[in-house]
Design a protein around this motif. Structure first.
Motif, PDB file in Angstrom:
ATOM      1  N   TYR A 260      69.618  58.943 105.028  1.00 16.23           N
ATOM      2  CA  TYR A 260      70.917  58.296 105.425  1.00 16.23           C
ATOM      3  C   TYR A 260      71.746  58.161 104.075  1.00 16.23           C
ATOM      4  O   TYR A 260      71.246  57.997 102.841  1.00 16.23           O
ATOM      5  CB  TYR A 260      70.593  56.967 105.863  1.00 16.23           C
ATOM      6  CG  TYR A 260      71.868  56.159 106.293  1.00 16.23           C
ATOM      7  CD1 TYR A 260      72.289  55.969 107.470  1.00 16.23           C
ATOM      8  CD2 TYR A 260      72.658  55.438 105.383  1.00 16.23           C
ATOM      9  CE1 TYR A 260      73.484  55.505 107.751  1.00 16.23           C
ATOM     10  CE2 TYR A 260      73.698  54.786 105.612  1.00 16.23           C
ATOM     11  CZ  TYR A 260      74.240  54.810 106.839  1.00 16.23           C
ATOM     12  OH  TYR A 260      75.346  54.100 107.328  1.00 16.23           O
TER      13      TYR A 260
ATOM     14  N   SER B  38      75.171  56.900 102.478  1.00 15.72           N
ATOM     15  CA  SER B  38      76.553  56.001 102.904  1.00 15.72           C
ATOM     16  C   SER B  38      77.893  56.837 102.522  1.00 15.72           C
ATOM     17  O   SER B  38      78.798  56.460 103.097  1.00 15.72           O
ATOM     18  CB  SER B  38      76.385  54.683 101.937  1.00 15.72           C
ATOM     19  OG  SER B  38      76.545  54.989 100.657  1.00 15.72           O
TER      20      SER B  38
ATOM     21  N   GLU C  18      79.793  57.344 105.754  1.00 19.14           N
ATOM     22  CA  GLU C  18      80.241  56.476 106.647  1.00 19.14           C
ATOM     23  C   GLU C  18      81.679  56.488 107.010  1.00 19.14           C
ATOM     24  O   GLU C  18      81.846  56.343 108.281  1.00 19.14           O
ATOM     25  CB  GLU C  18      79.879  54.979 105.982  1.00 19.14           C
ATOM     26  CG  GLU C  18      78.539  54.959 105.802  1.00 19.14           C
ATOM     27  CD  GLU C  18      78.072  53.578 105.005  1.00 19.14           C
ATOM     28  OE1 GLU C  18      79.023  52.823 104.558  1.00 19.14           O
ATOM     29  OE2 GLU C  18      76.846  53.166 105.205  1.00 19.14           O
TER      30      GLU C  18
ATOM     31  N   GLU D  73      71.624  56.423 112.979  1.00 19.63           N
ATOM     32  CA  GLU D  73      71.071  55.267 112.409  1.00 19.63           C
ATOM     33  C   GLU D  73      72.026  53.940 113.146  1.00 19.63           C
ATOM     34  O   GLU D  73      71.322  53.015 113.335  1.00 19.63           O
ATOM     35  CB  GLU D  73      71.317  55.234 110.852  1.00 19.63           C
ATOM     36  CG  GLU D  73      70.643  54.179 110.261  1.00 19.63           C
ATOM     37  CD  GLU D  73      68.815  54.289 110.618  1.00 19.63           C
ATOM     38  OE1 GLU D  73      68.494  53.001 110.472  1.00 19.63           O
ATOM     39  OE2 GLU D  73      68.511  55.297 110.595  1.00 19.63           O
ATOM     40  N   ARG D  74      73.320  54.125 113.036  1.00 15.51           N
ATOM     41  CA  ARG D  74      74.099  52.819 113.527  1.00 15.51           C
ATOM     42  C   ARG D  74      73.638  52.495 115.112  1.00 15.51           C
ATOM     43  O   ARG D  74      73.616  51.377 115.249  1.00 15.51           O
ATOM     44  CB  ARG D  74      75.667  53.197 113.216  1.00 15.51           C
ATOM     45  CG  ARG D  74      76.124  53.409 111.929  1.00 15.51           C
ATOM     46  CD  ARG D  74      77.629  53.364 111.902  1.00 15.51           C
ATOM     47  NE  ARG D  74      78.206  53.112 110.566  1.00 15.51           N
ATOM     48  CZ  ARG D  74      79.342  53.516 110.310  1.00 15.51           C
ATOM     49  NH1 ARG D  74      80.189  53.831 111.455  1.00 15.51           N
ATOM     50  NH2 ARG D  74      79.949  53.656 108.934  1.00 15.51           N
TER      51      ARG D  74
ATOM     52  N   GLN E 107      70.039  50.938 115.200  1.00 12.38           N
ATOM     53  CA  GLN E 107      70.057  49.872 114.752  1.00 12.38           C
ATOM     54  C   GLN E 107      70.739  48.765 115.835  1.00 12.38           C
ATOM     55  O   GLN E 107      70.132  47.567 116.155  1.00 12.38           O
ATOM     56  CB  GLN E 107      70.637  49.637 113.379  1.00 12.38           C
ATOM     57  CG  GLN E 107      69.537  50.313 112.022  1.00 12.38           C
ATOM     58  CD  GLN E 107      69.865  49.485 110.840  1.00 12.38           C
ATOM     59  OE1 GLN E 107      70.471  48.715 110.750  1.00 12.38           O
ATOM     60  NE2 GLN E 107      69.106  50.459 109.904  1.00 12.38           N
TER      61      GLN E 107
ATOM     62  N   LYS F  74      78.042  47.739 109.259  1.00  8.42           N
ATOM     63  CA  LYS F  74      77.122  47.494 108.224  1.00  8.42           C
ATOM     64  C   LYS F  74      75.814  47.191 108.699  1.00  8.42           C
ATOM     65  O   LYS F  74      75.524  46.516 109.567  1.00  8.42           O
ATOM     66  CB  LYS F  74      77.485  46.092 107.440  1.00  8.42           C
ATOM     67  CG  LYS F  74      79.026  45.975 107.035  1.00  8.42           C
ATOM     68  CD  LYS F  74      79.073  47.149 105.837  1.00  8.42           C
ATOM     69  CE  LYS F  74      80.660  47.368 105.361  1.00  8.42           C
ATOM     70  NZ  LYS F  74      81.261  48.567 105.178  1.00  8.42           N
ATOM     71  N   LEU F  75      74.958  48.056 108.064  1.00  8.87           N
ATOM     72  CA  LEU F  75      73.307  47.950 108.903  1.00  8.87           C
ATOM     73  C   LEU F  75      72.830  46.880 108.709  1.00  8.87           C
ATOM     74  O   LEU F  75      72.472  46.279 107.503  1.00  8.87           O
ATOM     75  CB  LEU F  75      72.730  49.425 108.238  1.00  8.87           C
ATOM     76  CG  LEU F  75      73.289  50.523 108.450  1.00  8.87           C
ATOM     77  CD1 LEU F  75      72.194  51.724 107.581  1.00  8.87           C
ATOM     78  CD2 LEU F  75      73.413  51.005 109.728  1.00  8.87           C
TER      79      LEU F  75
ATOM     80  N   VAL G 165      67.327  51.022 106.360  1.00  8.10           N
ATOM     81  CA  VAL G 165      67.364  52.450 107.017  1.00  8.10           C
ATOM     82  C   VAL G 165      66.022  52.753 107.424  1.00  8.10           C
ATOM     83  O   VAL G 165      64.961  52.660 106.746  1.00  8.10           O
ATOM     84  CB  VAL G 165      68.010  53.315 106.145  1.00  8.10           C
ATOM     85  CG1 VAL G 165      67.720  54.946 106.750  1.00  8.10           C
ATOM     86  CG2 VAL G 165      69.476  53.110 106.031  1.00  8.10           C
TER      87      VAL G 165
END
Length: 153
Positions: free
Chosen positions: A54, A56, A59, A88-89, A92, A133-134, A138
């Protein structure tokens, strides 16, 4: 979440009348159901991006891509690095939102009552995934397989 962007989305789908309505809260499960169809969009390329780390740095591109998809229904050209951020978003959100609700957390997404069912995925994308915002570290997604649509739908 970019509230102005989300409100523009509501106006696109409901007209200006939505502003006079009392918003309804979506449950965590309703949000998960709205985000679930993204699995089918991952399927064509997931082997190329699931094992990537991942970054950033992608993003902002992910936010642009998510906005385009929510409003226009098309992804356009998306780098594998950007797909990785979106994956990932989404993953999560699918884990964190039900945990938040089960632990007594307040609803996170409100929509106009007249928002068409067909517009829920776009609303969830803009309300949850855009600018996310995670909440968790990750994860290694090298073994990720897009889940099929749940049975009974």
């Amino acid at each position: 979440m970019d509230q102005e962007l989300l409100f523009a989305y509501f106006t696109n789908h409901c007209g200006n009348d939505w502003q006079a309505s009392v918003p309804v809260a979506l449950s965590a499960w309703e949000i998960v159901e709205a985000l679930w169809p993204l699995n089918e969009h991952f399927r064509p390329n997931y082997q190329a991006f699931r094992a990537l780390p991942y970054h950033s740095a992608y993003e902002a591109q992910a936010d642009e891509v998510l906005t385009r998809f929510a409003f226009e229904g098309i992804w356009g050209l998306v780098s594998v690095e950007t797909w990785r951020v979106i994956l990932e978003r989404q993953q999560q959100a699918i884990v964190a939102l039900p945990l938040h609700e089960v632990s007594g957390g307040a609803p996170r997404v409100y929509v106009p009552p007249m928002l068409p069912q067909s517009a829920l995925t776009g609303a969830a994308i803009l309300a949850v995934l855009h600018g996310m915002k995670l909440p968790l570290p990750v994860a290694d997604r090298a073994d990720f397989e897009p889940a099929p649509e749940p049975k009974g739908r």
